[in-house]
Motif scaffolding. Sequence first.
Motif, short mmCIF file in Angstrom:
data_model
loop_
_atom_site.label_atom_id
_atom_site.label_comp_id
_atom_site.label_asym_id
_atom_site.label_seq_id
_atom_site.Cartn_x
_atom_site.Cartn_y
_atom_site.Cartn_z
N MET A 166 0.84 -1.19 0.00
CA MET A 166 0.00 0.00 0.00
C MET A 166 0.88 1.25 0.00
N THR A 167 0.40 2.28 -0.68
CA THR A 167 1.13 3.54 -0.75
C THR A 167 0.21 4.68 -0.32
N VAL A 168 0.79 5.82 -0.05
CA VAL A 168 0.00 6.99 0.35
C VAL A 168 -0.96 7.43 -0.77
N PRO A 169 -0.49 7.57 -2.02
CA PRO A 169 -1.43 7.95 -3.09
C PRO A 169 -2.55 6.93 -3.28
N ALA A 170 -2.24 5.64 -3.09
CA ALA A 170 -3.27 4.61 -3.23
C ALA A 170 -4.33 4.77 -2.16
N LEU A 171 -3.93 5.08 -0.94
CA LEU A 171 -4.89 5.28 0.15
C LEU A 171 -5.74 6.52 -0.11
N ALA A 172 -5.12 7.58 -0.60
CA ALA A 172 -5.87 8.79 -0.92
C ALA A 172 -6.89 8.50 -2.02
N TYR A 173 -6.51 7.65 -2.95
CA TYR A 173 -7.40 7.26 -4.05
C TYR A 173 -8.59 6.46 -3.52
N VAL A 174 -8.34 5.56 -2.59
CA VAL A 174 -9.42 4.77 -1.99
C VAL A 174 -10.39 5.68 -1.23
N ALA A 175 -9.84 6.62 -0.46
CA ALA A 175 -10.69 7.56 0.29
C ALA A 175 -11.56 8.37 -0.66
N PHE A 176 -10.98 8.79 -1.75
CA PHE A 176 -11.66 9.57 -2.79
C PHE A 176 -12.79 8.75 -3.41
N GLN A 177 -12.48 7.53 -3.83
CA GLN A 177 -13.47 6.68 -4.48
C GLN A 177 -14.58 6.25 -3.52
N LEU A 178 -14.21 5.95 -2.29
CA LEU A 178 -15.21 5.51 -1.31
C LEU A 178 -16.18 6.63 -0.99
N ARG A 179 -15.68 7.84 -0.89
CA ARG A 179 -16.57 8.96 -0.60
C ARG A 179 -17.61 9.13 -1.70
N PHE A 180 -17.16 9.01 -2.95
CA PHE A 180 -18.10 9.15 -4.06
C PHE A 180 -19.09 8.00 -4.09
N THR A 181 -18.66 6.82 -3.72
CA THR A 181 -19.54 5.66 -3.68
C THR A 181 -20.65 5.85 -2.65
N LEU A 182 -20.32 6.45 -1.53
CA LEU A 182 -21.29 6.64 -0.45
C LEU A 182 -22.26 7.79 -0.71
N CYS A 183 -21.88 8.74 -1.55
CA CYS A 183 -22.71 9.93 -1.75
C CYS A 183 -23.83 9.66 -2.75
N SER A 184 -24.71 10.63 -2.93
CA SER A 184 -25.87 10.47 -3.80
C SER A 184 -25.67 11.03 -5.20
N GLU A 185 -24.56 11.71 -5.43
CA GLU A 185 -24.30 12.28 -6.75
C GLU A 185 -24.04 11.18 -7.78
N GLU A 186 -24.57 11.35 -8.99
CA GLU A 186 -24.38 10.36 -10.04
C GLU A 186 -23.04 10.52 -10.74
N VAL A 187 -22.55 11.75 -10.81
CA VAL A 187 -21.28 12.01 -11.48
C VAL A 187 -20.48 13.00 -10.65
N PHE A 188 -19.17 13.02 -10.87
CA PHE A 188 -18.33 14.01 -10.21
C PHE A 188 -18.68 15.38 -10.79
N CYS A 189 -19.08 16.29 -9.93
CA CYS A 189 -19.40 17.63 -10.42
C CYS A 189 -19.33 18.62 -9.27
N LYS A 190 -19.40 19.88 -9.60
CA LYS A 190 -19.35 20.93 -8.59
C LYS A 190 -20.73 21.54 -8.36
N GLY A 191 -21.74 20.98 -9.03
CA GLY A 191 -23.09 21.49 -8.86
C GLY A 191 -23.91 20.59 -7.96
N GLY A 192 -25.18 20.92 -7.79
CA GLY A 192 -26.05 20.11 -6.96
C GLY A 192 -25.84 20.37 -5.48
N HIS A 193 -26.48 19.55 -4.66
CA HIS A 193 -26.39 19.75 -3.22
C HIS A 193 -25.04 19.30 -2.67
N ASP A 194 -24.47 18.27 -3.27
CA ASP A 194 -23.23 17.73 -2.75
C ASP A 194 -22.06 18.51 -3.34
#
Length: 218
Positions: free
Chosen positions: A145-173
Amino acid sequence: MEIEKGRSDARTDDTNKLKGYIVELLTSVFDSTQAEGLTSTVKSTRGFQHPLTGQLLTPCDKDWEDPVTQDDLKSGKLVSKKWPQYLFRGFRADPARLFHGFLQNDLMLRAALCIFVNPSALAKDTSRSRSNRAGNAALAGMTEMTVPALAYVAFQLRFTLCSEEVFCKGGHDLFDYSRLYYDVIRLLEDPHMSWLKKAVLQWYNVSVADILSVPDRY
């Protein structure tokens, strides 16, 4: 350009993989009743609209059980830059020891296994996934495991848990995913936090050593 396209395609594949295994991911850690109402195909019921994902996404300085906090998070009135609770051991930050157990929990671990090994690693008995242990990690030449890999997992997991369909800067999230990724890296690479980096990487490498066929270095 081809390299960037390859990275983008890989990121999309990982996003779709975690999105499709949201129920398996959560029920590998929590009781199945807590994930009721969640499906692999619909994201609108995730995020702050669901009790479990809402609690996990709550900023570490807020209490999900507070009705006002819930309403503000659901409406988008409250958008925090604080670390989300899903990043902490026990899924609840300890203000007195904020980074004790940071990034070290089964949800993060199993998300990492899903991305870098195989979705079958979400089975509570991880030995069941050994036949597939080469996975993405081996394909990428990843041996630990590496630091960038962990940051990537945190990034992906957050998006998985949220309600947004796509990565964007609009909407409630309005959560800043890029900031999360680089904040994790900056924190773990801070010379003053070398103790945390050592503890986190050791925890992951020991936890997945058998699955990734990496000899236990510790």
